[in-house]
Motif scaffolding. Structure first.
Motif: not given
Length: 234
Positions: A68-71, A100-106, A130-135, A138-141
């Protein structure tokens, strides 16, 4: 969205605040990317968090690489606000953090400034992340070296974000420069440094060059001492 012909992009979902696509790069497994442009209205942002939770469940996004990325237009910690008066968690921060915790994103590993937005008012400056790049994990894998870069803001009041999925991580054998602060307390510190820099002259233009210069000088001294030792024993 714009992409090259070699990249396969399939639209999965679209709303006023988000766009979710399935992306397939040449020679790589597919992953999901959600672009976010969150509303300035807190109530509408709450709708967005619910929408993302529903997306996660509907498309089983916890089982595939998801970014997930953006503002997001919302910080998740008071340290992400430049004002010292913002020093506790608000309801809105906790709301997004729980989502974010529920979706497992960081946050993806990133380089660049912490604050990605400024109000551009020199007399009353405010900055926030305000802007983030979340993963998810499995993205790290799939892309173990992925790194995001938040660049200087140019035309916008937000910092653009560039993602490198195959960023070369410095090897662990690279030794960082170390300096012991107690050395500055020595009465001869400034004079010794000044003399050393003056002796190097135009040979060096930075600390790395100075270090190489003195390594060569040290080696020359060792060679001379070894020669004298051999001469004295012959």
């Amino acid at each position: 969205m714009i992409w090259k012909d070699s990249v396969s992009v399939k639209l999965l979902s679209q709303s006023r605040q988000s766009l979710t696509c399935e992306i397939k790069l040449p020679g790589s497994s597919l992953f999901i990317y959600t672009a976010i442009y969150a509303s300035n209205e807190s109530a509408e942002r709450t709708d967005l968090w619910i929408e993302l939770l529903n997306l996660c469940q509907s498309f089983a996004l916890s089982t595939v690489p998801w970014m997930i990325g953006g503002d997001l237009n919302q910080i998740i910690h008071y340290d992400e606000h430049s004002l010292a008066s913002v020093n506790s968690f608000s309801k809105r921060m906790v709301e997004l953090k729980d989502c974010l915790l529920q979706m497992g994103l960081f946050d993806m590993r990133f380089q660049g400034p912490l604050f990605t937005w400024t109000n551009r008012q020199p007399d009353d400056p405010i900055a926030k992340k305000l802007d983030r790049l979340l993963i998810n994990n499995l993205v790290l894998n799939l892309f173990p070296n992925c790194t995001s870069f938040f660049l200087p803001a140019l035309f916008s009041d937000h910092s653009p974000c560039l993602i490198d999925l195959s960023y070369k991580i410095p090897s662990s054998g690279t030794r960082p420069f170390k300096f012991f602060n107690y050395l500055t307390l020595h009465p001869d510190f400034h004079s010794v440094v000044s003399e050393a820099w003056s002796c190097a002259g135009s040979i060096v233009s930075n600390l790395s060059g100075l270090d190489r210069y003195y390594q060569r000088q040290h080696q020359n001294c060792l060679n001379k001492n070894n020669w004298r030792s051999r001469s004295g024993s012959s």
